[in-house]
Design a protein around this motif. Structure first.
Motif, PDB file in Angstrom:
ATOM      1  N   PRO A 126       0.831  -1.208   0.000  1.00 11.22           N
ATOM      2  CA  PRO A 126       0.000   0.000   0.000  1.00 11.22           C
ATOM      3  C   PRO A 126       0.863   1.254   0.000  1.00 11.22           C
ATOM      4  O   PRO A 126       1.988   1.253   0.511  1.00 11.22           O
ATOM      5  N   ALA A 127       0.328   2.326  -0.571  1.00 12.06           N
ATOM      6  CA  ALA A 127       1.077   3.586  -0.587  1.00 12.06           C
ATOM      7  C   ALA A 127       1.271   4.105   0.826  1.00 12.06           C
ATOM      8  O   ALA A 127       2.286   4.733   1.141  1.00 12.06           O
ATOM      9  N   PRO A 362       9.714   7.268   1.163  1.00  9.03           N
ATOM     10  CA  PRO A 362      10.700   8.169   1.800  1.00  9.03           C
ATOM     11  C   PRO A 362      10.421   8.435   3.269  1.00  9.03           C
ATOM     12  O   PRO A 362      11.299   8.906   3.989  1.00  9.03           O
ATOM     13  N   HIS A 363       9.191   8.136   3.738  1.00 10.88           N
ATOM     14  CA  HIS A 363       8.850   8.374   5.146  1.00 10.88           C
ATOM     15  C   HIS A 363       8.728   7.054   5.907  1.00 10.88           C
ATOM     16  O   HIS A 363       8.027   6.986   6.932  1.00 10.88           O
ATOM     17  N   LEU A 364       9.408   6.051   5.442  1.00  8.44           N
ATOM     18  CA  LEU A 364       9.381   4.738   6.088  1.00  8.44           C
ATOM     19  C   LEU A 364       9.719   4.863   7.569  1.00  8.44           C
ATOM     20  O   LEU A 364      10.647   5.572   7.947  1.00  8.44           O
ATOM     21  N   ARG A 390       5.756   1.243   8.882  1.00  9.25           N
ATOM     22  CA  ARG A 390       4.738   2.171   8.415  1.00  9.25           C
ATOM     23  C   ARG A 390       5.223   2.748   7.095  1.00  9.25           C
ATOM     24  O   ARG A 390       6.323   3.304   7.004  1.00  9.25           O
ATOM     25  N   LEU A 391       4.407   2.628   6.079  1.00  7.16           N
ATOM     26  CA  LEU A 391       4.792   3.034   4.725  1.00  7.16           C
ATOM     27  C   LEU A 391       4.362   4.469   4.437  1.00  7.16           C
ATOM     28  O   LEU A 391       3.486   5.025   5.107  1.00  7.16           O
ATOM     29  N   GLY A 392       4.961   5.034   3.412  1.00  9.45           N
ATOM     30  CA  GLY A 392       4.566   6.383   3.016  1.00  9.45           C
ATOM     31  C   GLY A 392       5.761   7.215   2.591  1.00  9.45           C
ATOM     32  O   GLY A 392       6.897   6.839   2.763  1.00  9.45           O
TER      33      GLY A 392
END
Length: 392
Positions: A126-127, A362-364, A390-392
């Motif tokens: 997921p994004a 980039p905000h992993l 946490r992805l994003g």
């Protein structure tokens, strides 16, 4: 009377699996070689310093062949006969039979395909939201790569991992015996299929040379070693590298600023995390002195690659994760004639996996507290079964 285990040598309340390096450091401060007990195996000499480790890994008097062991001599090889558990000239012949498939140039040619597989896996995440990075990314990437090289069909790629993990990180003698039998049956059947319907994969090529170049046991052992070693260690490397970056935000920020540091990040992770925790057991074929320690014929010797790669005499501030560390002459891939054949492949897979992951997310960040994660440690390997992010 048996020697103490590493768990028993740890201070009260200290979890060796979570932090083995504190135990290694305390032992190494007392000397480079110690007598310890390995559960389900027996007593051995544990080598902890980098200099003693390099000496042990290149000493021809220390044999990889269990027939030189003072232990019970029935068996010893997990499946078949493989080059990791053999000595020259057999080792030389076995290694030469596959060496051309794992050169830096050959593995570099796989870069587009590895990037394609990694990108496809990332597209399924997921994004935003959370996911287990091990099961969704760090595991399927090296599994897909080594299966394509060896020639394991797509439909079979989820079959062998549980057996493989049990063999390298045993939970019980019964479970390990069952995994060995199941994987032996699977590989035997796969070899028969390659013999009946040859293709352009490595296993088919090797099968075509048997029994002239490789005996039936050697062919089975080669398939086992490539399949298991070709993915287990890289899974641990990818996930542990991400873990180290997330627990060292200053280093993660430096990497995000300059992706040219990706290769250096993998090298420091290899040193700091050592996914191959220790080399396979070696056995004294004759009396020898190792770091002022007398070793008797038949004695087992275990070289701790993890401890050697954090030796403060060779690595200043060894417990610091530092992407700018130079030089970084770690022993994560071993040393000498048994230096890991798949090192170029592991490096390129981990480098691609990390670079693409951080560009897509980039905000992993952690999706749990780092202290709640469970590390799984065996005689040889150490890794994270799960890494919620946490992805994003």
């Amino acid at each position: 009377m048996r020697a103490p285990t590493l768990d028993e040598l740890a201070p009260d309340g200290h979890d060796f699996a979570t932090d083995p390096h504190a135990v290694y450091a305390a032992l190494r401060a007392k000397g480079p070689v110690h007598r310890v007990h390995i559960p389900q195996t027996g007593d051995c000499w544990l080598v902890l310093s980098r200099d003693a480790a390099r000496a042990a890994l290149t000493d021809s008097r220390l044999s990889n062949d269990i027939r030189h062991s003072a232990w019970e001599r029935d068996g010893g090889n997990a499946i078949g006969l493989n080059m990791l558990q053999s000595d020259p000239p057999q080792h030389t012949r076995l290694r030469q039979s596959v060496a051309a498939h794992f050169t830096p140039a050959r593995t570099a040619s796989l870069r587009p395909r590895i990037e394609e597989i990694a990108t496809a896996l990332l597209s399924k995440l997921p994004a935003r939201g959370t996911a287990d990075l091990v099961s969704r990314y760090a595991l399927p990437l090296p599994v897909a790569v080594i299966c394509e090289i060896l020639g394991v069909p797509d439909t079979d790629r989820n079959v062998f991992h549980d057996w493989s993990t049990e063999l390298v990180m045993p939970t019980s003698p019964e479970a390990t015996a069952g995994a060995a039998a199941a994987l032996t049956d699977y590989l035997t059947a796969l070899i028969a299929r390659k013999r009946a319907a040859p293709d352009e994969t490595l296993l088919s090529e090797l099968t075509a040379t048997a029994p002239e170049a490789l005996s039936a046991e050697e062919l089975l052992g080669m398939a086992f070693l490539i399949l298991v070693a070709g993915h287990e260690t890289t899974v641990n490397l990818i996930s542990a590298t991400v873990h180290s970056l997330l627990t060292h935000p200053d280093q993660l920020a430096a990497l995000r600023t300059d992706f040219a540091l990706t290769g250096a990040t993998i090298e420091e992770s290899l040193r700091y995390n050592s996914p191959v925790h220790a080399a396979v057991l070696r056995f004294a074929a004759e009396p020898l002195i190792l770091a002022d320690t007398p070793i008797s014929p038949g004695d087992a010797v275990q070289v701790s690659l993890a401890a050697a790669s954090r030796d403060p005499l060779r690595f200043p501030s060894p417990d610091r994760f530092d992407l700018t560390r130079r030089p970084n002459s770690h022993l994560a891939f071993g040393h000498g004639i048994h230096h890991c054949l798949g090192a170029p492949l592991a490096r390129i897979e981990a480098t691609i996996a990390l670079r693409l992951l951080l560009r897509h997310h980039p905000h992993l960040a952690f999706a749990t507290t780092p202290t709640s994660l469970t590390w799984r440690t065996s005689t040889m390997l150490r890794g994270l079964p799960e890494l919620p992010v946490r992805l994003g």
